[in-house]
Design an enzyme around this catalytic site. Structure first.
Site, PDB file in Angstrom:
ATOM      1  N   PHE B 130       0.854  -1.187   0.000  1.00 58.53           N
ATOM      2  CA  PHE B 130       0.000   0.000   0.000  1.00 58.53           C
ATOM      3  C   PHE B 130       0.890   1.238   0.000  1.00 58.53           C
ATOM      4  CE2 PHE B 130      -2.830   3.267   1.715  1.00 58.53           C
ATOM      5  CZ  PHE B 130      -3.861   3.133   0.818  1.00 58.53           C
ATOM      6  N   ASP B 200       2.744  -4.768   8.544  1.00 60.76           N
ATOM      7  CA  ASP B 200       1.530  -3.962   8.494  1.00 60.76           C
ATOM      8  C   ASP B 200       0.358  -4.938   8.438  1.00 60.76           C
ATOM      9  OD1 ASP B 200      -0.706  -2.454   7.808  1.00 60.76           O
ATOM     10  OD2 ASP B 200       0.392  -1.147   6.433  1.00 60.76           O
ATOM     11  N   TYR B 225     -10.040   0.785  10.806  1.00 58.31           N
ATOM     12  CA  TYR B 225     -11.311   1.037  10.109  1.00 58.31           C
ATOM     13  C   TYR B 225     -11.675  -0.006   9.058  1.00 58.31           C
ATOM     14  CZ  TYR B 225      -8.252   3.723   6.877  1.00 58.31           C
ATOM     15  OH  TYR B 225      -7.276   4.140   6.013  1.00 58.31           O
ATOM     16  N   LYS B 226     -10.884  -1.061   8.966  1.00 55.17           N
ATOM     17  CA  LYS B 226     -11.219  -2.111   8.007  1.00 55.17           C
ATOM     18  C   LYS B 226     -11.935  -3.241   8.754  1.00 55.17           C
ATOM     19  CE  LYS B 226      -7.258  -0.767   5.152  1.00 55.17           C
ATOM     20  NZ  LYS B 226      -8.005  -0.178   4.015  1.00 55.17           N
ATOM     21  N   ARG B 392     -12.370  -5.887  -6.660  1.00 54.08           N
ATOM     22  CA  ARG B 392     -11.919  -6.367  -5.350  1.00 54.08           C
ATOM     23  C   ARG B 392     -13.128  -6.594  -4.450  1.00 54.08           C
ATOM     24  NH1 ARG B 392      -8.061  -3.019  -1.163  1.00 54.08           N
ATOM     25  NH2 ARG B 392      -9.997  -1.862  -0.985  1.00 54.08           N
TER      26      ARG B 392
END
Lengths: 433, 433
Positions: B130, B200, B225-226, B392
């Site tokens: 990312f 990560d 927040y995922k 996705r």
């Protein structure tokens, strides 16, 4: 003659800013003189945050980054804060915390100083500055081979503006004493000495007029949860003079400071201007609440704006000083803030003379028990004469009235005259914020 | 034979985790396959955040730092997340954003590497990581005289584990492809090569079992927040192996990482252990919401915990692959995630073969219009064969069921078979998050 409660009531009746108080739900029975630590809850905030949670997040989910404009919040609220600190739209953003924003701007300032004047290696600040500012500067001084020099009194400032100075880093209004620097004069003097200036506006933004552009300041940061009423730990703001904004990376190069974050490229390309000072994804609930808080201050624009707020703030502080000295000087109360309004932010600090010099904590606890919320800041126990324990009272003209000031002083008088503060429950120490 | 909707309904009926879905209010008519980007709203969050606003902030004001335990939130929620990632209480805290936490741990890792192995100067990561991770590493490489080396394929990893490597920095589950690294094996190999490892866990925490302690990892960060359902831009978390935690300052030395923040001393003294990784004042509304989200994952502990969630996640993903290939392969759909479950996180990516290789964006828009929310990630336009446009789909076993997977594939089939995606409104580009 000292003013009476009736005099104060008349001041309230004549106060053209009084309607602004209806923006807030203050708890009944409380006189809140700690808005310089945590601003109060605006009425609009609860419903706005509910809307963000239920509709924007709960119903619209990921789409809200675009449809609800979450992605634009840092800039949109930054523009609103810009109106309070004398900068143009597009120059200020909301992001992260004051500490982290200070890290960004001090890093940039040190890079600039190294490029333009490599021999200058001092960061100068005040030993009485809020500690987080000093801790961040200590960290960056280590990293950049610079040195953090702390002055003990503002009298030492002129001598510190010399050829060794790279960056002068000051909080405009001292968190303890309330002393306010003359931003324009200090900035001009530092520039004349060839240095850059960073202003921490934690106790300034929303409290009094600030004109960063007029002062030709270089960098500024500030806090969202004090006079801006953004809520506990609200995100902070950061401003960089446009002439500096694109000179260097700030090191916290998160993806939302990228020129094109949604292209997901592997190399960092900083966004133009102030947007490169955004780092990671903003905490949307807290950011949305901050906007409501900022709006409560902007609501004064139709009533004279920051100039009118400042005028009332000075009047509240002067009334408090007048009454506290008239009623409580004989009980040991001393003024510990500058007497001159132009040298004072929107707070007044009192201390206690011998033999009560140790009583400050308990006096504040007794006041809080009576519903008068201020806070206590410990002095230096080895030299209380020079650095006394402080009773700190913040006066936020958006929601504090004159009669409340009168009542607060009467409570202080009662706590001291009756020696109520000696009750054991007021001597239990807890964490102080 | 390919499974029918009735088969899927049976799987739902037999699903022992199904009750967990009642923790959420999902919008009607939506199949939400984007929890890997933004988790959904837990039912408990709205009332909890209201309580924080109305009672803790609105009524109790500044006192709530102590009485409501605001000051303890970073550690309290960190401990809860610790249960999901295989670390002990007191080892993990919640703070800031993933980007900033990565800055902290990579700074510490580079300081350690410089002290222990000064000749090692490479930070290795994947080009497909990312971007914010790479941007932060790029910044720190500049600062520390290190070099960021990006590998293009996991096949290049063994060769990169050599005497030049200081820090290996990987996201365990790739945000695009869903490829999952074997944390224990990679960590052991990097250690054997004398390097430190940063993980990560943005797409791992709450998605599958993680055992940082068992893998003897060095540092980890992750996103709130995922899969943790903490709300948009929720604060992130950071973990440091206790054997490293006190070796170095992290540079973002804000006041709440100080050993005694409320003594307001001018010199920084880092707190013991992981608390020094806290920087400024936490954004309380967003942090309180994060706790509710983490609690929705912990609610699975009584039902088999992360092992049970992972088992269901694999089953959902395999069902999706089976159905998508059976129904849509002839329409151009190709699997773009690893087929082997052990190499895949909780998401599945699809792409479109020629001549539809450019259609991905519009297909996803058409799916979203039908209430199937996934997201689109652009490929490399110059070599779409190698790096295709991606559809996705994230499968969060807390709230996604088997029949929903069936329905999602039927919608995908309909969009492709009817060429619905060719409608002009599905070709308007907006910002993609």
């Amino acid at each position: 003659m000292t003013r009476t409660r009736q005099d104060c009531q008349v001041l309230d009746d004549e106060d053209t800013l009084r309607e602004l108080r209806h923006q807030f739900d203050l708890p009944p029975g409380v006189i809140y003189l700690d808005g310089n630590s945590l601003g109060v809850l605006p009425r609009a905030t609860a419903s706005r945050v509910q809307e963000v949670m239920q509709r924007e997040w709960g119903q619209d989910l990921i789409k809200s980054w675009n449809t609800a404009g979450w992605i634009d919040l840092p800039g949109r609220i930054g523009d609103k804060i810009g109106r309070l600190i004398g900068v143009k739209p597009g120059e200020c953003v909301v992001a992260d915390s004051t500490s982290l924003n200070l890290y960004k701007v001090l890093s940039a300032a040190l890079q600039m100083a190294r490029a333009d004047a490599p021999k200058r290696r001092l960061i100068v600040s005040e030993r009485s500055n809020f500690p987080t500012d000093l801790y961040i500067a200590e960290s960056l001084a280590r990293q950049h081979g610079a040195e953090l020099k702390l002055i003990d009194s503002v009298d030492e400032l002129p001598a510190a503006l010399n050829g060794d100075l790279a960056v002068l880093m000051l909080t405009q209004v001292n968190y303890r004493s309330g002393f306010m620097h003359d931003m324009a004069a200090v900035t001009a003097a530092a520039h004349a000495a060839g240095a850059l200036v960073i202003w921490d506006l934690a106790h300034s933004a929303g409290a009094h007029e600030v004109d960063l552009s007029g002062a030709r300041a270089d960098f500024a940061v500030g806090c969202g949860y004090k006079y801006l009423n953004g809520g506990p730990g609200a995100p902070a703001f950061v401003w960089v003079n446009p002439k500096h904004a694109e000179r260097f990376w700030q090191p916290l190069s998160g993806w939302l400071g990228h020129a094109a974050p949604f292209q997901f490229t592997p190399n960092y390309q900083p966004a133009p201007g102030i947007r490169r000072y955004i780092a990671g994804t903003p905490a949307i609930l807290s950011t949305a609440a901050l906007e409501c808080g900022v709006d409560t201050v902007l609501a004064a624009e139709a009533l004279g704006g920051m100039a009118a707020l400042r005028k009332k703030s000075v009047a509240l502080c002067e009334l408090f000083i007048e009454l506290a000295e008239a009623r409580c000087a004989s009980l040991g109360i001393r003024l510990s803030s500058p007497r001159e309004a132009s040298q004072r932010g929107s707070q007044v600090c009192l201390s206690l003379a011998a033999p009560l010099q140790e009583a400050g904590y308990a006096v504040m606890q007794a006041l809080i028990a009576r519903g008068v919320i201020g806070d206590f800041r410990a002095g230096d126990p080895r030299r209380l004469e020079q650095v006394p324990h402080i009773l700190r009272f913040g006066f936020t003209p958006l929601y504090i009235g004159y009669a409340e000031v009168f009542d607060a002083v009467e409570h202080l008088h009662a706590v001291l005259a009756s020696e109520e503060w000696r009750r054991p429950e007021f001597h239990q120490q807890g964490a102080v914020t």
